[in-house]
Each structure stands twice: as C-alpha cells, then as structure tokens.
Enzyme design. Structure first.
Site, PDB file in Angstrom:
ATOM      1  N   SER A  55       0.818  -1.213   0.000  1.00  0.00           N
ATOM      2  CA  SER A  55       0.000   0.000   0.000  1.00  0.00           C
ATOM      3  C   SER A  55       0.855   1.268   0.000  1.00  0.00           C
ATOM      4  O   SER A  55       0.366   2.350  -0.344  1.00  0.00           O
ATOM      5  CB  SER A  55      -0.928   0.031   1.221  1.00  0.00           C
ATOM      6  OG  SER A  55      -1.797  -1.067   1.230  1.00  0.00           O
ATOM      7  N   GLY A 236      -4.326  -1.968  -0.862  1.00  0.00           N
ATOM      8  CA  GLY A 236      -3.496  -1.679  -2.018  1.00  0.00           C
ATOM      9  C   GLY A 236      -3.291  -0.188  -2.187  1.00  0.00           C
ATOM     10  O   GLY A 236      -3.938   0.628  -1.523  1.00  0.00           O
ATOM     11  N   CYS A 264      -9.307  -1.811   3.513  1.00  0.00           N
ATOM     12  CA  CYS A 264      -8.521  -0.695   2.997  1.00  0.00           C
ATOM     13  C   CYS A 264      -8.940  -0.335   1.571  1.00  0.00           C
ATOM     14  O   CYS A 264     -10.019   0.201   1.371  1.00  0.00           O
ATOM     15  CB  CYS A 264      -7.031  -1.025   3.111  1.00  0.00           C
ATOM     16  SG  CYS A 264      -5.988   0.461   3.119  1.00  0.00           S
ATOM     17  N   HIS A 354      -6.478  -2.071   8.723  1.00  0.00           N
ATOM     18  CA  HIS A 354      -5.816  -3.362   8.529  1.00  0.00           C
ATOM     19  C   HIS A 354      -6.014  -4.238   9.766  1.00  0.00           C
ATOM     20  O   HIS A 354      -5.328  -4.050  10.772  1.00  0.00           O
ATOM     21  CB  HIS A 354      -4.327  -3.155   8.284  1.00  0.00           C
ATOM     22  CG  HIS A 354      -3.996  -2.510   6.980  1.00  0.00           C
ATOM     23  ND1 HIS A 354      -2.963  -2.939   6.168  1.00  0.00           N
ATOM     24  CD2 HIS A 354      -4.557  -1.471   6.327  1.00  0.00           C
ATOM     25  CE1 HIS A 354      -2.906  -2.182   5.083  1.00  0.00           C
ATOM     26  NE2 HIS A 354      -3.866  -1.279   5.166  1.00  0.00           N
ATOM     27  N   GLU A 356      -5.227  -7.357  10.188  1.00  0.00           N
ATOM     28  CA  GLU A 356      -4.368  -8.540  10.284  1.00  0.00           C
ATOM     29  C   GLU A 356      -3.274  -8.390  11.340  1.00  0.00           C
ATOM     30  O   GLU A 356      -2.531  -9.339  11.607  1.00  0.00           O
ATOM     31  CB  GLU A 356      -3.741  -8.859   8.923  1.00  0.00           C
ATOM     32  CG  GLU A 356      -2.561  -8.001   8.513  1.00  0.00           C
ATOM     33  CD  GLU A 356      -2.937  -6.556   8.245  1.00  0.00           C
ATOM     34  OE1 GLU A 356      -2.143  -5.670   8.595  1.00  0.00           O
ATOM     35  OE2 GLU A 356      -4.023  -6.303   7.701  1.00  0.00           O
TER      36      GLU A 356
END
Length: 380
Positions: A55, A236, A264, A354, A356
């Site tokens: 990103s 991205g 995102c 995000h 994760e």
C-alpha cells in the site's frame, strides 16, 4: 530513481517538498535520488511491516517516532517480497540493532534494496508541516554532488501525483497462488490481490480457510472458477477512482450474493460499487494507533491504518444502493472519516483499516471471524 550503496552514513542528503520547504540531513540506505508522496506514519514499532506493505508504493514515509531501526531487520516479518516505499525519512537511526531476531541493520536492508532515505531530519517539524499543508510530492537527493535547489524543486514538481494514480496491478501478484487452510479445511475464499499483505491470507488460513490469491486483473469468471464460499478484496495503493475493473468485479460478486469482505482499498472499492464517491484526505491515516468505533457494537478499537483516500458516505442514515440498504459501520474518532461499510440485505462488509495486526494491535481480529460467520450463514 538512481541509487548507490557505498558510505551512505557520511553522505549529505536533502529533502525537498513541492511547496519549496527544504530539510537537510545525511543519507540513510541507498545514495541517489527518489520521488513520491510525502506521508507520515505514527507507529512506534513495526517499521519492517510498513516498509514491505504494498500500500506504500510510491510514497516517501516520514517516521514520527524519533528512534527507528532499534530491532534491525529479520527474515520473518516482511509482508511481501520487497520494500515498496519510495523513500524513508527518520530522525535518529539506531547505531546498533538490539534483537535476537535481527539479521542485519535497517540501513543495510534499505541500501540492499536500493531505497533512498535520509536521516538527521527534524521529523517533528516535517510532520507538523505536512499536517498543516497536506501530503505532497517530495524528493530525496543524496550524494557529494547535489543539484542546485531550484533544479531539485523542479524535478519534484514534475513527479506524478498520487491523485489519479492506478497502481494496484504494479504491486499485485502476476500469477494466482494458494495459501492452504491450517488444520481442517472449512471454506474456500477467492482473494483479489490489490496489494495484499502476507499476514492477511494467513489470518484466514488460521480459521480453516483455503485462500486462492488472484491477480488484480482477475475477472468475475476467474473468481468463481475456484468455487468460493467467500470473496475478499485486499488493501493496495493508488486512487480508488481509477479502479474501474475492481469495482466491476465486486459488483459481479454482489449480484451473486456471495459473502464478501474488503479491507482498505477493498473498502473503497465497495464504496464505489455501492454508488458512493471517494476523495483524497488532506494527510491521510497511517500508523498503528488510530481509534475507530464499531458502530454496530459501540466498541472502540485501536487500529492500524494506511490510507490517503476515503469513502464519501453519509454517517447519519441508511443509504439505498443497487444492492440493498447500506450503512457506515465504523468511523474514525479523530476526524469522523468513514472506516467501514456493511450491507443490510446482502452478506457484505468492509473496513478501511488493517485487521491482520502486522504490524499493529489485535483489536480488529474479530473481523475475520465475522467473515467466517457470513460464510457459515450462507452455507446454512
């Protein structure tokens, strides 16, 4: 970009913003010149994950934390195959890394990958400047024969802007690949790679999901060729206004009613697919300490962000879309920017941040479980 890697620590360097502001320091990483959009990241840790996050493609990252490189670089924490930032700006780089996992210094890694950086910069003053004036184009120049300031500024102003940039295909995988489920396979997910981080399919694999990661150029037919129980659109870089292909694919998924999750850039794609606009933020959200409220539960999460664009959707009402009713599910508590969307009549949702946790807090891990619940409900 032109680079060299010898003796960077003693080489003079100059950072030039497109509005003419200049900062001087020393070369950090490769020696040469580079251009991109100047943005700042508020994370105190996790610089290796930041550097390798696709990103950040074509962005020059300014670290607000004064000390960077303390834990060196290891071989496990990279989120993709390479460093993606265009340049790197730090105040006080660590002279000696201190971590049992470290394999080399951050300076060495930047140099090895040809990333031009600058150290010894007053990053607090630079960050305040960007907060007041907004993200802007920047150049970093280093070497013993630096160009004239006027020449450097002219080169910065000739660099491409982030608005209107179509970058996903530049960072996404060229070939599809599979991340197998850990333990018993429960579901199959088609993940459209718009700049995906390595930890994201891993988080799904932990939950018994076999993840088929597809190129950004994948069609609706490619998505359904893997017979998915759910479809995922990744993070991205670039301007979502350019992502017409991804929007078309997402609309195809929504028409079929397959459970859908986006993060995102994927959140912005869902916004566009539902008929909302997008816009560029003044200086964006970046770092691992951004407060967001999940409006469906009232819970406040500390979250990891990297976005310079946002969805323009109403916060105070349910909206009618071509795919049923939609609402804003998450909002940033700093500035009321839309941080999540959900459909009320179809199994689809997204968040702008995000979840994760690479790097970052674990507050948003439940979102992967929410995706699993959608697929379980659809199967039932």
């Amino acid at each position: 970009m032109t680079t060299s890697t010898r003796g960077a620590a003693k080489v003079p360097a100059v950072l030039v913003l497109e509005d003419g502001r200049i900062f001087r320091g020393r070369a950090y990483g490769a020696v040469g010149e580079t251009f991109g959009e100047a943005v700042f990241s508020t994370g105190m840790t996790g610089y290796q994950e930041t550097l390798t996050d696709p990103s950040y493609h074509r962005q020059v990252v300014v670290m607000t934390a004064p000390h960077v490189g303390n834990t060196g670089v290891n071989d496990e924490d990279a989120e993709s195959r390479r460093i993606w930032v265009s340049g790197y700006v730090v105040r006080d780089p660590a002279r000696v890394p201190s971590s049992w996992r470290s394999r080399r210094t951050l300076d060495e890694e930047l140099a090895a990958q040809g990333v031009v950086g600058i150290s010894g910069v007053d990053t607090r003053a630079l960050t305040r400047h960007l907060r007041e004036r907004g993200a802007m184009r920047v150049g970093i120049f280093s070497g013993n024969a630096l160009p004239d300031e006027g020449i450097m500024l002219a080169e910065v102003r000739q660099a491409p802007e982030m608005k209107g940039a179509d970058l996903s295909a530049e960072v996404a995988t060229k070939e599809a690949y599979v991340v197998p489920a850990q333990g018993e396979k429960k579901f199959t997910v088609a993940a459209v790679d718009l700049g995906i981080k390595g930890m994201t399919p891993y988080r799904m694999a932990e939950r018994g999901i076999e993840v088929h990661v597809l190129p950004a150029t994948a069609t609706v037919d490619d998505v359904y060729a893997v017979d998915p129980d759910g479809v995922f659109f990744s993070n991205g870089p670039g301007d979502p206004a350019t992502a017409d292909h991804a929007v078309s694919v997402m609309r195809g998924v929504l028409e079929r009613g397959t459970p859908l999750f986006g993060i995102c850039f994927g959140n912005q794609i869902l916004g566009r697919a539902l008929g909302f606009g997008t816009y560029k933020l003044k200086y964006g959200h970046r770092g691992i300490n951004q407060p967001v409220q999940d409006r469906t539960t009232g819970k406040v999460e500390v979250t990891a962000h990297n976005h310079g664009f946002a969805v323009d959707a109403p916060l105070d009402k349910v909206s009618d879309t071509p795919f049923g009713r939609a609402e804003v599910s998450h909002v940033c508590l700093n500035d009321n920017v839309v941080e999540g969307l959900q459909l009320l009549d179809r199994p689809a949702f997204s968040v702008q941040y995000h979840p994760e946790a690479a790097a970052g807090p674990h507050d948003a891990a439940y979102l992967f479980d929410r995706f699993v619940s959608l697929m379980e409900g659809q199967r039932a």
